[in-house]
Scaffold this active site. Structure first.
Site, mmCIF file in Angstrom:
data_model
loop_
_atom_site.group_PDB
_atom_site.id
_atom_site.type_symbol
_atom_site.label_atom_id
_atom_site.label_comp_id
_atom_site.label_asym_id
_atom_site.label_seq_id
_atom_site.Cartn_x
_atom_site.Cartn_y
_atom_site.Cartn_z
ATOM 1 N N ASP A 132 41.357 42.104 -2.952
ATOM 2 C CA ASP A 132 40.987 41.589 -4.273
ATOM 3 C C ASP A 132 39.492 41.694 -4.553
ATOM 4 O O ASP A 132 39.014 41.240 -5.589
ATOM 5 C CB ASP A 132 41.441 40.131 -4.420
ATOM 6 C CG ASP A 132 40.768 39.197 -3.421
ATOM 7 O OD1 ASP A 132 39.968 39.697 -2.587
ATOM 8 O OD2 ASP A 132 41.017 37.983 -3.475
ATOM 9 N N ARG B 29 10.450 43.023 -6.848
ATOM 10 C CA ARG B 29 9.774 43.409 -8.094
ATOM 11 C C ARG B 29 10.037 42.406 -9.217
ATOM 12 O O ARG B 29 9.356 42.429 -10.243
ATOM 13 C CB ARG B 29 10.215 44.817 -8.531
ATOM 14 C CG ARG B 29 9.650 45.914 -7.644
ATOM 15 C CD ARG B 29 10.016 47.294 -8.145
ATOM 16 N NE ARG B 29 11.434 47.583 -7.965
ATOM 17 C CZ ARG B 29 12.019 48.707 -8.341
ATOM 18 N NH1 ARG B 29 11.308 49.655 -8.954
ATOM 19 N NH2 ARG B 29 13.303 48.905 -8.119
ATOM 20 N N GLN B 30 11.006 41.532 -9.000
ATOM 21 C CA GLN B 30 11.279 40.466 -9.971
ATOM 22 C C GLN B 30 10.607 39.165 -9.506
ATOM 23 O O GLN B 30 11.229 38.114 -9.424
ATOM 24 C CB GLN B 30 12.781 40.283 -10.157
ATOM 25 C CG GLN B 30 13.469 41.518 -10.735
ATOM 26 C CD GLN B 30 14.908 41.238 -11.099
ATOM 27 O OE1 GLN B 30 15.223 40.241 -11.737
ATOM 28 N NE2 GLN B 30 15.808 42.135 -10.689
ATOM 29 N N HIS C 132 7.230 44.806 -1.501
ATOM 30 C CA HIS C 132 6.550 45.238 -2.720
ATOM 31 C C HIS C 132 5.337 44.367 -3.020
ATOM 32 O O HIS C 132 4.301 44.868 -3.460
ATOM 33 C CB HIS C 132 7.526 45.199 -3.899
ATOM 34 C CG HIS C 132 6.919 45.566 -5.216
ATOM 35 N ND1 HIS C 132 6.495 46.846 -5.508
ATOM 36 C CD2 HIS C 132 6.646 44.815 -6.320
ATOM 37 C CE1 HIS C 132 6.006 46.878 -6.735
ATOM 38 N NE2 HIS C 132 6.077 45.656 -7.238
ATOM 39 N N LYS D 50 -2.048 53.209 -15.070
ATOM 40 C CA LYS D 50 -0.640 53.391 -15.447
ATOM 41 C C LYS D 50 -0.158 52.232 -16.306
ATOM 42 O O LYS D 50 -0.585 51.093 -16.130
ATOM 43 C CB LYS D 50 0.221 53.469 -14.175
ATOM 44 C CG LYS D 50 1.701 53.713 -14.416
ATOM 45 C CD LYS D 50 2.514 53.492 -13.153
ATOM 46 C CE LYS D 50 2.793 52.025 -12.907
ATOM 47 N NZ LYS D 50 3.763 51.794 -11.800
ATOM 48 N N ASP E 263 2.596 55.296 -1.901
ATOM 49 C CA ASP E 263 3.243 54.318 -2.770
ATOM 50 C C ASP E 263 4.231 53.509 -1.943
ATOM 51 O O ASP E 263 4.719 53.976 -0.907
ATOM 52 C CB ASP E 263 3.958 55.005 -3.934
ATOM 53 C CG ASP E 263 4.078 54.095 -5.155
ATOM 54 O OD1 ASP E 263 3.690 52.913 -5.055
ATOM 55 O OD2 ASP E 263 4.573 54.563 -6.192
ATOM 56 N N THR F 144 6.671 57.180 -11.527
ATOM 57 C CA THR F 144 5.256 56.911 -11.262
ATOM 58 C C THR F 144 4.593 58.065 -10.527
ATOM 59 O O THR F 144 3.523 58.553 -10.938
ATOM 60 C CB THR F 144 5.103 55.614 -10.453
ATOM 61 O OG1 THR F 144 5.568 54.511 -11.230
ATOM 62 C CG2 THR F 144 3.639 55.377 -10.084
#
Length: 365
Positions: free
Chosen positions: A73, A137-138, A172, A236, A263, A271
Site C-alpha cells: 500500500d 537550502r530551505q 550547504h 549572481k 561549488d 549556476t
C-alpha cells in the site's frame, strides 16, 4: 572475515582484531543502512574491517543492510534482523538517490523510521550518517514569500525520532547545525578534498580560482590561499527558482588562461553554466576545471556539462559519491568521481572510540 547471518543474507557479521586500547565506552559497533545509503555504507564497512577496533563485551560489529522496505500500500517499514540493544549505531542513508525511484521525502521518512526503530529496541546511541543533507537550502524563507524554515523542521523531526548525533559532508550552510540544538553535528569540510585534487595547480601564475556565487566565496578564499592562486567571484541572482543569471565577475584576470571553480552542489547546473559562459565571454580563460561536493544527478545538468565541455573549455569535473552517480553521468569521460568513504570511516571510528576530532574536522588555514 565476513560471515553471513543466517536470518538475512544481507546482514553481515564482521570480526575485528582485539586491542583493549581501542575499546569503545558506548557499546559494540553496529553499522546500518537504508536502501539508498547501502552502497556507501558497504565501502565504509570494508575500510573498518582493516581497522584495529576491538570487540566489545565479546560481541562483533554487525552490518545491517537495506533495513527499510515498503508494503504493497506504499507504507514504509523498517525491520531489524538482529538484537540492537546496547549498540552504538551508525545509520547511513542517501537522501538524494537519482539511481532509484525513491524521492528525497521517501528516503527521509525511511531514515526517521529507522532512527525510531533503533531507539525503541534499545540502541545506546544513534548517529545518523547523511553524506548529502537535504533541505539545507530551505534554511530561511525567500524574501517576500511565505515559506517555512523547513531545514529546522527536518532537524526537529530527526531529534524527536531519537537521533543522538549526525555526520554530514559539506552542508550547504553550516548554520543548519544550530537547528539540531544540543545534538552534535559533525560537518566534514570539503576543503582538504579539493586541495588534494587540485594540488598540481599550486602557485600557477596563469590560473585563478573562481567562486560561482557568494555562498562559495569562503571556500574559494581558503582554497586559493592554500594554493597561492588569485581569487575571483561572480555576481549572481535568481530571477526565478532554479534559474541563475551571472551579471559580473569580480577579480583580476590579467594573464589568466586557466580557472578552477568550486561549488557545493549542482542540481540543474544553471549556476555553473552561467558562471563558465561568463568567464569564457569576458576573460581570456580557455581551460576550466570544476570541483563539486554534491552532484544531484539531474539529466539537465548532464546535458549542460556536455555542452560546457565541448564548447566552453570545461576540461574535467570532480565530484564525490555523496549522492549515487547515475549511469549517464558516470559515462562522461571528463567526469571524475571520488569516494568520501575514508573521511566517513575516520569520523565514525573516532566517534565510536571517543577520540578527539580536531585533526579530522579541522580545515587548513
Amino acid at each position: 572475515m565476513i560471515n553471513k547471518i543466517s536470518q538475512n543474507s544481507k546482514n553481515q557479521d564482521i570480526e575485528f582484531s582485539r586491542d583493549e586500547s581501542l575499546t569503545s565506552p558506548v557499546g559494540p559497533l553496529l553499522i546500518a543502512s537504508c536502501q539508498s545509503g547501502s552502497k556507501l555504507a558497504k565501502r565504509v564497512v570494508e575500510l573498518l574491517k582493516n581497522e584495529n577496533i576491538a570487540q566489545v563485551y565479546g560481541e562483533h560489529l554487525i552490518f545491517l543492510e537495506d533495513i527499510d522496505f515498503q508494503f504493497s500500500d506504499g507504507e514504509t517499514c523498517v525491520r531489524l534482523e538482529e538484537d540492537v540493544n546496547g549498540r552504538d549505531v551508525f545509520l547511513f542513508q542517501g537522501l538524494k538517490d537519482p539511481t532509484s525511484d525513491r524521492n528525497v521525502d521517501e528516503n527521509y521518512l525511511a531514515f526517521l523510521i529507522a532512527i525510531r526503530a533503533f531507539r525503541e529496541w534499545g540502541a545506546k546511541r544513534i548517529t545518523g550518517v547523511l553524506p548529502y543533507l537535504a533541505y539545507t537550502r530551505q534554511d530561511k524563507p525567500t524574501a517576500g514569500k511565505r515559506e517555512p524554515v523547513t531545514a529546522e523542521l527536518m532537524a526537529n523531526l530527526s531529534v524527536e525520532a531519537g537521533l543522538n548525533r549526525l555526520i554530514v559532508w559539506a552542508p550547504h550552510d553550516r548554520r543548519v547545525q544550530g537547528y539540531y540544538g544540543k545534538t552534535p553535528v559533525d560537518a566534514i569540510d570539503p576543503l582538504p578534498f579539493f586541495l588534494n585534487i587540485f594540488h598540481r595547480f599550486k602557485g600557477a601564475d596563469d590560473c585563478i580560482g573562481i567562486a560561482p556565487d557568494a555562498g562559495a566565496a569562503d571556500l574559494m578564499i581558503a582554497f586559493c590561499r592554500n594554493l597561492e592562486l588569485r581569487c575571483a567571484i561572480t555576481s549572481k541572482h535568481r530571477p526565478k527558482p532554479e534559474h541563475a543569471d551571472v551579471t559580473d565577475i569580480i577579480g583580476n584576470f590579467d594573464g589568466m588562461k586557466r580557472a578552477l571553480i568550486l561549488d557545493d552542489m549542482i542540481n540543474t547546473g544553471g549556476t555553473v553554466e552561467a558562471a563558465i559562459k561568463k568567464v569564457c565571454h569576458n576573460t581570456e580563460v580557455n581551460e576550466i576545471w570544476l570541483g563539486v561536493s554534491h552532484f544531484l544527478g539531474s539529466p539537465q545538468a548532464v546535458e549542460k556539462l556536455k555542452d560546457l565541455h565541448h564548447n566552453f573549455g570545461l576540461k574535467e569535473i570532480y565530484v564525490t559519491d555523496s549522492v549515487p552517480a547515475t549511469s549517464a553521468f558516470s559515462k562522461l569521460n571528463f567526469a571524475k568521481i571520488s569516494s568520501i568513504d575514508k573521511s566517513l570511516m575516520e569520523v565514525i571510528k573516532n566517534i565510536h572510540l571517543n577520540k578527539h576530532m580536531n585533526k579530522i574536522l579541522r580545515k587548513p588555514n
